[in-house]
Design a protein around this motif. Structure first.
Motif, PDB file in Angstrom:
ATOM      1  N   VAL A 115       0.993  -1.233   0.081  1.00 46.51           N
ATOM      2  CA  VAL A 115      -0.130   0.151   0.043  1.00 46.51           C
ATOM      3  C   VAL A 115       0.705   1.685  -0.260  1.00 46.51           C
ATOM      4  N   THR A 116       1.938   1.696   0.821  1.00 45.75           N
ATOM      5  CA  THR A 116       2.655   2.205   0.903  1.00 45.75           C
ATOM      6  C   THR A 116       3.411   2.605  -0.477  1.00 45.75           C
ATOM      7  N   LYS A 117       4.130   1.750  -1.500  1.00 46.75           N
ATOM      8  CA  LYS A 117       4.197   2.370  -2.777  1.00 46.75           C
ATOM      9  C   LYS A 117       3.847   2.053  -3.369  1.00 46.75           C
ATOM     10  N   GLU A 118       2.623   2.050  -3.579  1.00 49.05           N
ATOM     11  CA  GLU A 118       0.870   1.886  -4.784  1.00 49.05           C
ATOM     12  C   GLU A 118       0.240   3.661  -4.199  1.00 49.05           C
ATOM     13  N   PRO A 119       1.098   4.849  -5.262  1.00 49.01           N
ATOM     14  CA  PRO A 119      -0.245   6.283  -5.132  1.00 49.01           C
ATOM     15  C   PRO A 119      -1.459   6.283  -4.990  1.00 49.01           C
TER      16      PRO A 119
ATOM     17  N   LEU B  45     -10.344  -2.925   4.529  1.00 50.41           N
ATOM     18  CA  LEU B  45     -10.497  -2.306   3.672  1.00 50.41           C
ATOM     19  C   LEU B  45      -9.953  -1.127   2.200  1.00 50.41           C
ATOM     20  N   LEU B  46      -9.555  -1.907   1.049  1.00 55.44           N
ATOM     21  CA  LEU B  46      -8.244  -0.997   0.201  1.00 55.44           C
ATOM     22  C   LEU B  46      -8.834  -0.235  -0.896  1.00 55.44           C
ATOM     23  N   TYR B  47      -9.002   0.858   0.026  1.00 54.25           N
ATOM     24  CA  TYR B  47      -9.702   2.640  -0.993  1.00 54.25           C
ATOM     25  C   TYR B  47      -8.916   2.413  -2.425  1.00 54.25           C
ATOM     26  N   CYS B  48      -9.347   3.290  -3.643  1.00 54.09           N
ATOM     27  CA  CYS B  48      -8.911   2.896  -4.391  1.00 54.09           C
ATOM     28  C   CYS B  48      -8.957   4.384  -5.336  1.00 54.09           C
ATOM     29  N   ASP B  49      -8.042   5.118  -6.054  1.00 51.69           N
ATOM     30  CA  ASP B  49      -8.983   5.829  -6.791  1.00 51.69           C
ATOM     31  C   ASP B  49      -9.666   6.337  -8.720  1.00 51.69           C
ATOM     32  N   VAL B  50      -9.274   4.984  -8.379  1.00 50.64           N
ATOM     33  CA  VAL B  50     -10.034   4.130 -10.237  1.00 50.64           C
ATOM     34  C   VAL B  50     -11.596   5.206  -9.866  1.00 50.64           C
ATOM     35  N   ASP B  51     -11.987   4.680 -11.229  1.00 49.62           N
ATOM     36  CA  ASP B  51     -13.690   5.239 -11.030  1.00 49.62           C
ATOM     37  C   ASP B  51     -14.142   4.202 -11.482  1.00 49.62           C
ATOM     38  N   MET B  52     -14.626   2.860 -11.294  1.00 51.77           N
ATOM     39  CA  MET B  52     -15.338   2.320 -11.170  1.00 51.77           C
ATOM     40  C   MET B  52     -16.209   1.911 -10.522  1.00 51.77           C
ATOM     41  N   PRO B  53     -17.102   0.986 -10.743  1.00 57.52           N
ATOM     42  CA  PRO B  53     -17.933   0.563  -9.568  1.00 57.52           C
ATOM     43  C   PRO B  53     -17.128  -1.015  -8.816  1.00 57.52           C
ATOM     44  N   SER B  54     -16.874  -0.953  -8.136  1.00 57.32           N
ATOM     45  CA  SER B  54     -16.449  -2.043  -7.422  1.00 57.32           C
ATOM     46  C   SER B  54     -16.742  -3.431  -8.074  1.00 57.32           C
ATOM     47  N   GLU B  55     -17.957  -3.920  -8.255  1.00 53.51           N
ATOM     48  CA  GLU B  55     -17.988  -5.291  -8.402  1.00 53.51           C
ATOM     49  C   GLU B  55     -17.296  -4.939  -9.995  1.00 53.51           C
ATOM     50  N   GLU B  56     -17.789  -3.670 -10.292  1.00 56.09           N
ATOM     51  CA  GLU B  56     -16.946  -4.132 -12.178  1.00 56.09           C
ATOM     52  C   GLU B  56     -15.479  -4.616 -12.469  1.00 56.09           C
ATOM     53  N   PHE B  57     -14.667  -3.648 -11.209  1.00 57.60           N
ATOM     54  CA  PHE B  57     -13.719  -3.937 -10.700  1.00 57.60           C
ATOM     55  C   PHE B  57     -12.991  -4.553 -10.797  1.00 57.60           C
TER      56      PHE B  57
ATOM     57  N   ASN C 239      -2.046 -17.824   1.732  1.00 54.43           N
ATOM     58  CA  ASN C 239      -0.530 -18.202   2.127  1.00 54.43           C
ATOM     59  C   ASN C 239       0.303 -17.200   1.335  1.00 54.43           C
ATOM     60  N   LYS C 240       1.751 -16.513   2.258  1.00 47.50           N
ATOM     61  CA  LYS C 240       2.214 -15.608   2.001  1.00 47.50           C
ATOM     62  C   LYS C 240       2.289 -15.397   0.629  1.00 47.50           C
ATOM     63  N   ARG C 241       2.918 -16.516  -0.324  1.00 51.39           N
ATOM     64  CA  ARG C 241       3.192 -16.201  -1.976  1.00 51.39           C
ATOM     65  C   ARG C 241       1.749 -15.816  -2.328  1.00 51.39           C
ATOM     66  N   GLU C 242       0.646 -16.071  -2.467  1.00 51.80           N
ATOM     67  CA  GLU C 242      -0.734 -16.931  -2.970  1.00 51.80           C
ATOM     68  C   GLU C 242      -0.460 -14.985  -2.633  1.00 51.80           C
ATOM     69  N   LEU C 243       0.080 -14.251  -1.243  1.00 48.06           N
ATOM     70  CA  LEU C 243      -0.819 -13.050  -1.262  1.00 48.06           C
ATOM     71  C   LEU C 243       0.248 -12.266  -2.404  1.00 48.06           C
ATOM     72  N   GLU C 244       1.884 -12.546  -2.314  1.00 48.34           N
ATOM     73  CA  GLU C 244       2.345 -11.498  -2.858  1.00 48.34           C
ATOM     74  C   GLU C 244       2.025 -11.624  -4.127  1.00 48.34           C
ATOM     75  N   GLU C 245       1.271 -13.201  -4.833  1.00 47.82           N
ATOM     76  CA  GLU C 245       1.227 -12.633  -6.334  1.00 47.82           C
ATOM     77  C   GLU C 245      -0.150 -12.231  -6.733  1.00 47.82           C
TER      78      GLU C 245
ATOM     79  N   LEU D 196      -2.968  -7.426  -9.116  1.00 45.26           N
ATOM     80  CA  LEU D 196      -3.805  -6.257  -9.124  1.00 45.26           C
ATOM     81  C   LEU D 196      -2.202  -4.765  -8.916  1.00 45.26           C
ATOM     82  N   SER D 197      -1.344  -5.008  -9.025  1.00 44.19           N
ATOM     83  CA  SER D 197      -0.835  -3.443  -9.022  1.00 44.19           C
ATOM     84  C   SER D 197      -0.916  -3.364 -10.711  1.00 44.19           C
ATOM     85  N   GLU D 198      -0.471  -4.877 -11.063  1.00 46.49           N
ATOM     86  CA  GLU D 198      -0.529  -3.576 -13.233  1.00 46.49           C
ATOM     87  C   GLU D 198      -1.257  -4.218 -13.819  1.00 46.49           C
ATOM     88  N   PHE D 199      -3.153  -4.890 -13.008  1.00 44.41           N
ATOM     89  CA  PHE D 199      -4.168  -4.311 -13.766  1.00 44.41           C
ATOM     90  C   PHE D 199      -4.705  -3.380 -13.430  1.00 44.41           C
ATOM     91  N   VAL D 200      -4.212  -2.037 -12.274  1.00 48.55           N
ATOM     92  CA  VAL D 200      -4.131  -0.934 -11.886  1.00 48.55           C
ATOM     93  C   VAL D 200      -3.668  -0.536 -12.868  1.00 48.55           C
TER      94      VAL D 200
END
Length: 374
Positions: free
Chosen positions: A294-298, A312-324, A355-361, A366-370
């Motif tokens: 979260v710290t490195k994701e603006p 709860l992760l908040y994101c500044d993307v203008d898209m309904p959360s279910e569509e996202f 599992n930690k690896r699953e979280l990291e991946e 998620l970063s790639e998608f945004v």
């Protein structure tokens, strides 16, 4: 009887099996039975050979004595006769509300929270008032607002501590304030405590069953003990009136819980220090991973959770959360829960105790998608 669609469960039911990176899961990384017996330092063969000799009756109607003794050890002042086993925490919440709420009653529930706590009493004809938990207040109950919501008709105040989906942990002082407000109008306090003990800091997490004579605590083997497959929960309360009603209504929908489930749960609770130690280690390590991300994701922000397995992760993307979340899953295999399931938007519930690896991946996807969004 009509009831609202259970949005979070419907979302999970429809989509969870499609996930490659399930970062919506709310249990701490589940254990196998082999792992359970290793953690408990018990002989698996001896246990199952003994179990194989038991006749498959209904078992102990109100819960096996050894299990209820182990559950009582999770509280300061709750005896075995003040505990009743249920079909998971979902069964416990439903049973408590089904037993106590009548048409015309007033019920107060926090929001966001697990939808059972407000949709079930609403379906029984209660007037439900919502205590909104706000991000700028760290998702903690505001006692001044709570006072304006209760009156002499208030039957139950429903809270969730630690909170799902935010991970907020109500301080003891605030819990005692809720108790005093409830006591002033003679209301019960129903507290869903399924994430209790998954704290980031050491110490004893208080239970409403210890703090209030009309407190009703709900617990489960699913989250804290990584044994969702047992489908076993419980209600703990020192209120004789509440327990009398709960037992009366339980005869109509439960009879008893499975004796195999209860026997395995008793072993897990005998080994509670080992299992809780394992699981606290997982949530602490994985929250550090999430916090660094979260710290490195603006484009993302959150209120750092104090307890439990979700945020709860908040994101500044203008898209309904279910569509996202639908697009995220379809394009990357990463799975989150839309904030709309909790009547919140521009946010998503993440479960970080997998599992930690699953979280990291999953976070990498998620970063790639945004980055690919406008």
């Amino acid at each position: 009887m009509k009831i609202a669609t259970f949005k979070v469960e419907e979302w999970m039911n429809l989509n969870e099996t499609k996930a490659k990176y399930n970062i919506a899961e709310t249990c701490v990384d589940s254990v196998t039975l082999d792992e359970l017996f290793r953690l408990a330092r018990r002989d698996r063969r001896e246990f199952f050979e003994t179990l194989a000799q038991r006749r498959m009756t209904y078992g102990a109607i109100f819960g096996a004595d050894e299990l209820k003794t182990a559950i009582s050890g999770l509280y300061r002042s709750v005896g075995t006769e003040e505990i009743i086993t249920t079909h998971g925490a979902a069964g416990a919440n439903h049973l408590a509300l089904y037993s106590l709420v009548e048409p015309g009653d007033a019920v107060v529930s926090v929001m966001p929270t697990y939808q059972q706590l407000y949709s079930i009493p609403e379906s029984y004809g209660a007037k439900v008032r919502i205590l909104k938990l706000k991000k700028e207040e760290n998702f903690l109950p505001n006692l001044d607002r709570l006072r304006t919501l209760v009156n002499e008709k208030t039957k139950i105040i429903c809270i969730n501590n630690p909170n799902n989906p935010t991970g907020a942990l109500i301080p003891e002082e605030t819990l005692r304030g809720i108790v005093e407000i409830a006591r002033g109008v003679g209301a019960y306090v129903l507290c869903d405590e399924v994430y209790r003990f998954l704290t980031q800091e050491d110490g004893y997490p208080e239970s409403i069953a210890d703090l209030y004579e009309k407190g009703i605590a709900v617990g489960s083997m699913s989250k804290v003990f990584s044994l969702a497959g047992l489908r076993l929960g419980w209600i703990a309360t020192r209120s004789k009136e509440a327990m009398r009603e709960i037992l009366l209504h339980r005869d109509y929908d439960t009879i008893s819980c499975g004796m195999i489930d209860e026997a395995l749960a008793a072993i897990a609770l005998e080994a509670k220090e080992a299992i809780i130690g394992r699981n606290r280690g997982i949530v602490k390590e994985n929250l550090a991973v999430l916090d660094a991300w979260v710290t490195k994701e603006p484009r993302f922000s959150y209120v750092k959770p104090q307890c439990g397995t979700t945020a709860l992760l908040y994101c500044d993307v203008d898209m309904p959360s279910e569509e996202f979340c639908s697009k995220l899953l379809a394009e990357t295999g990463a799975f989150l829960t839309p904030g709309s399931c909790f009547d919140e938007e521009h946010c998503f519930r993440i479960g970080y105790a997998c599992n930690k690896r699953e979280l990291e991946e999953g976070l990498a996807k998620l970063s790639e998608f945004v980055k690919g969004l406008a």
